[in-house]
Structure formats: C-alpha cells, structure tokens
Write an enzyme that holds these catalytic residues in place. Sequence first.
Site, PDB file in Angstrom:
ATOM      1  N   PRO A  75      -8.786  33.437 -24.221  1.00  0.00           N
ATOM      2  CA  PRO A  75      -9.685  34.571 -23.948  1.00  0.00           C
ATOM      3  C   PRO A  75      -9.412  35.757 -24.858  1.00  0.00           C
ATOM      4  O   PRO A  75      -8.263  36.152 -25.071  1.00  0.00           O
ATOM      5  CB  PRO A  75      -9.386  34.899 -22.487  1.00  0.00           C
ATOM      6  CG  PRO A  75      -8.993  33.583 -21.906  1.00  0.00           C
ATOM      7  CD  PRO A  75      -8.202  32.896 -22.986  1.00  0.00           C
ATOM      8  N   CYS A  76     -10.488  36.319 -25.376  1.00  0.00           N
ATOM      9  CA  CYS A  76     -10.346  37.318 -26.432  1.00  0.00           C
ATOM     10  C   CYS A  76     -10.829  38.700 -26.034  1.00  0.00           C
ATOM     11  O   CYS A  76     -10.821  39.602 -26.863  1.00  0.00           O
ATOM     12  CB  CYS A  76     -11.118  36.857 -27.668  1.00  0.00           C
ATOM     13  SG  CYS A  76     -12.891  36.656 -27.378  1.00  0.00           S
ATOM     14  N   GLN A  77     -11.256  38.892 -24.784  1.00  0.00           N
ATOM     15  CA  GLN A  77     -11.821  40.192 -24.426  1.00  0.00           C
ATOM     16  C   GLN A  77     -10.865  41.336 -24.706  1.00  0.00           C
ATOM     17  O   GLN A  77     -11.263  42.415 -25.137  1.00  0.00           O
ATOM     18  CB  GLN A  77     -12.228  40.213 -22.949  1.00  0.00           C
ATOM     19  CG  GLN A  77     -13.396  39.307 -22.620  1.00  0.00           C
ATOM     20  CD  GLN A  77     -12.947  37.919 -22.191  1.00  0.00           C
ATOM     21  OE1 GLN A  77     -11.858  37.467 -22.543  1.00  0.00           O
ATOM     22  NE2 GLN A  77     -13.772  37.245 -21.432  1.00  0.00           N
ATOM     23  N   PHE A  79      -8.791  41.540 -27.028  1.00  0.00           N
ATOM     24  CA  PHE A  79      -8.585  41.715 -28.460  1.00  0.00           C
ATOM     25  C   PHE A  79      -9.842  42.189 -29.182  1.00  0.00           C
ATOM     26  O   PHE A  79      -9.796  42.568 -30.336  1.00  0.00           O
ATOM     27  CB  PHE A  79      -8.168  40.385 -29.101  1.00  0.00           C
ATOM     28  CG  PHE A  79      -6.914  39.795 -28.539  1.00  0.00           C
ATOM     29  CD1 PHE A  79      -5.755  40.544 -28.436  1.00  0.00           C
ATOM     30  CD2 PHE A  79      -6.879  38.473 -28.113  1.00  0.00           C
ATOM     31  CE1 PHE A  79      -4.590  39.988 -27.938  1.00  0.00           C
ATOM     32  CE2 PHE A  79      -5.724  37.909 -27.613  1.00  0.00           C
ATOM     33  CZ  PHE A  79      -4.576  38.669 -27.522  1.00  0.00           C
TER      34      PHE A  79
END
Length: 310
Positions: A75-77, A79
């Site tokens: 999950p990249c939220q 970043f």
Amino acid sequence: MDKKKIPMVSLFCGAGGLDMGFENQGFQTVWANDFDKDACETHREWSNAEVIQGDIGKVDFSAIPRTELIAGGFPCQGFSLAGPRKLDDSRNILYRYFVKLVEEKQPKVFVAENVKGLLTLGNGAIIEAILSDFASKGYIVKPTLVNAADYGVPQDRQRVIIVGIQKDLNKTFVFPKPLEKKVSLADALKDISKPEKDEICTAPYSSRYMSRNRKRNWNEQSFTIPAMAKQVTLYPGSPDMIKLGTDLWKFGDGGETRRLSYREAAAIQTFPKNMKFHGDLTSKYKQIGNAVPVKLAETVASEIYKIIGA
C-alpha cells in the site's frame, strides 16, 4: 514449446493487474492476499489462485506456499505525492510484512511496485530503509523509476519497480529500453463500447479537480488513472478545458463533458476489455486505479522469467 509455469505468491494483490501480467509471461499465481473484499472477488474471477482476503498482519505465514517469486505492490497511500506524506503513516510499515515473508520463504526473486513519491519521502530516508531491509535478507536490490507509457500502456504513470534477486544467483535485473512507439488513447479505446450511465462517475467536480487540465486528446496518452472515482480524468472526446488563471480551469463548450467510465479506465490500465470487476462503481474505480498496468507487469515478468525460468 510452451513455457513452464513458475509458481508465484502475490501480496496486496488487488484486482490482479500485476499477477495477470506475470501470468501472461509464464508465471502462475498460487496464493494471493488483499484486504479489499471486492478486489479479492475480482481476482478470483480470472485466476486459479487461493485468494485470502484479510489483514496480512494476521495471516499465518506457514500456510503460504514457498515459491520462486513473491510479488506485490505494498500500500502506497502514505508515500503518495498526491496525499499527505507522513513518515509515521501506519500504512508505511506494511512493506515489513513483505520483507518478513521474503525472509522466511527465500524466493529466488521478489518484485515490488510503488509510487514515484517513495523515492523522495523523508529526503530519501524511507526508500533507503526499505532497500536496506530487503538487502539484509540476502538480496541484491534495485529500484527503477519507469513510466508505463514507455511500455505499451496508454497512460503517463510513473512508478518505482523494486526487484530483488538472491545474491547466490549472481544475476542482475535490467529494465528493457522503452518501446519506440507509444499506445494512444485512440488505440486503447477503439473497441470499448459507449458506456451506460451507471458506468461513469457523475459526482460533482471539486475545486481540486478544476485546478488543472484534466483532459488528454485521442493521439496522446492518458493522465494517471487514480483510485478515487471523483478524480478520474476526462474522456478524450470531451471538449478541451479552458484555463482561466492560476490553478483555475473551466470545461469547454460544444459537446459532452464526462469522466472516463470505469471500463475505459480499465482499458487504459491494459486490463482485458471483458474483465469483470466486483463491487459498486466507487470500488471498481478504486481497484482499477490501484492496479499495476498489465502491460507494465508483462515487461517486468518477461525479464524476470529470463533469470529464473531458464
């Protein structure tokens, strides 16, 4: 002669754009996990993997098969350049479950995908910590920033691809050169039928939406397909937007202005045109926007297969 199928495990698999691309190049997803119920249902529609829905932190790793490849897009939220870039965002530590699984299963190769913002978060401290964590488990780790538009995807989408190869293999991963010809929106959408009204997000357009141009033309590549339905960009047949001032645009006249339908967004992400997505409209857009473009995944998979499939 058909390629031998190489088993793989997929973490944070979503609807399966990454997995589908790898399967198209000789791999076989045998086990996959995601927190999102709809995404898991979508994944089950096309794959034969055992898809486990739920928190990866609560999964018994001993039940996960040992394979030559582990892949995923953690999950990249936390970043993302598009959202709050918090060093202490709890979602930023989910990659550690990825690291833990790599340490326990020792695949020959692992592949992780993330947003461009990962490279500069914390002045580079976060990516250095991530690379160090993976390297400490016995891997040569290389991050590459690529634009999906260079690899058969009709979309400007910059992403970081992290590839780790067991040190003992004495192999290196080199991203192939960009393709000479880019795929246009006209190419991508030529076989997509006119959408029904329930296939298009019709939510009000926010001031954030109207702060910049949201339209690309037929002979261009799309802006990045986002996961939030309300932020999905305009159909290329919409009138051109008009700039009024700094961070202020308006819609043009002379035709219908609308967002891309979810099926058009899926085609731009290079999913098959007959792909079935589960959930409501918001969920469908989310699954599509969060996915790794299938064609980009194929590019990575083809090179990985050369390393462990020979």
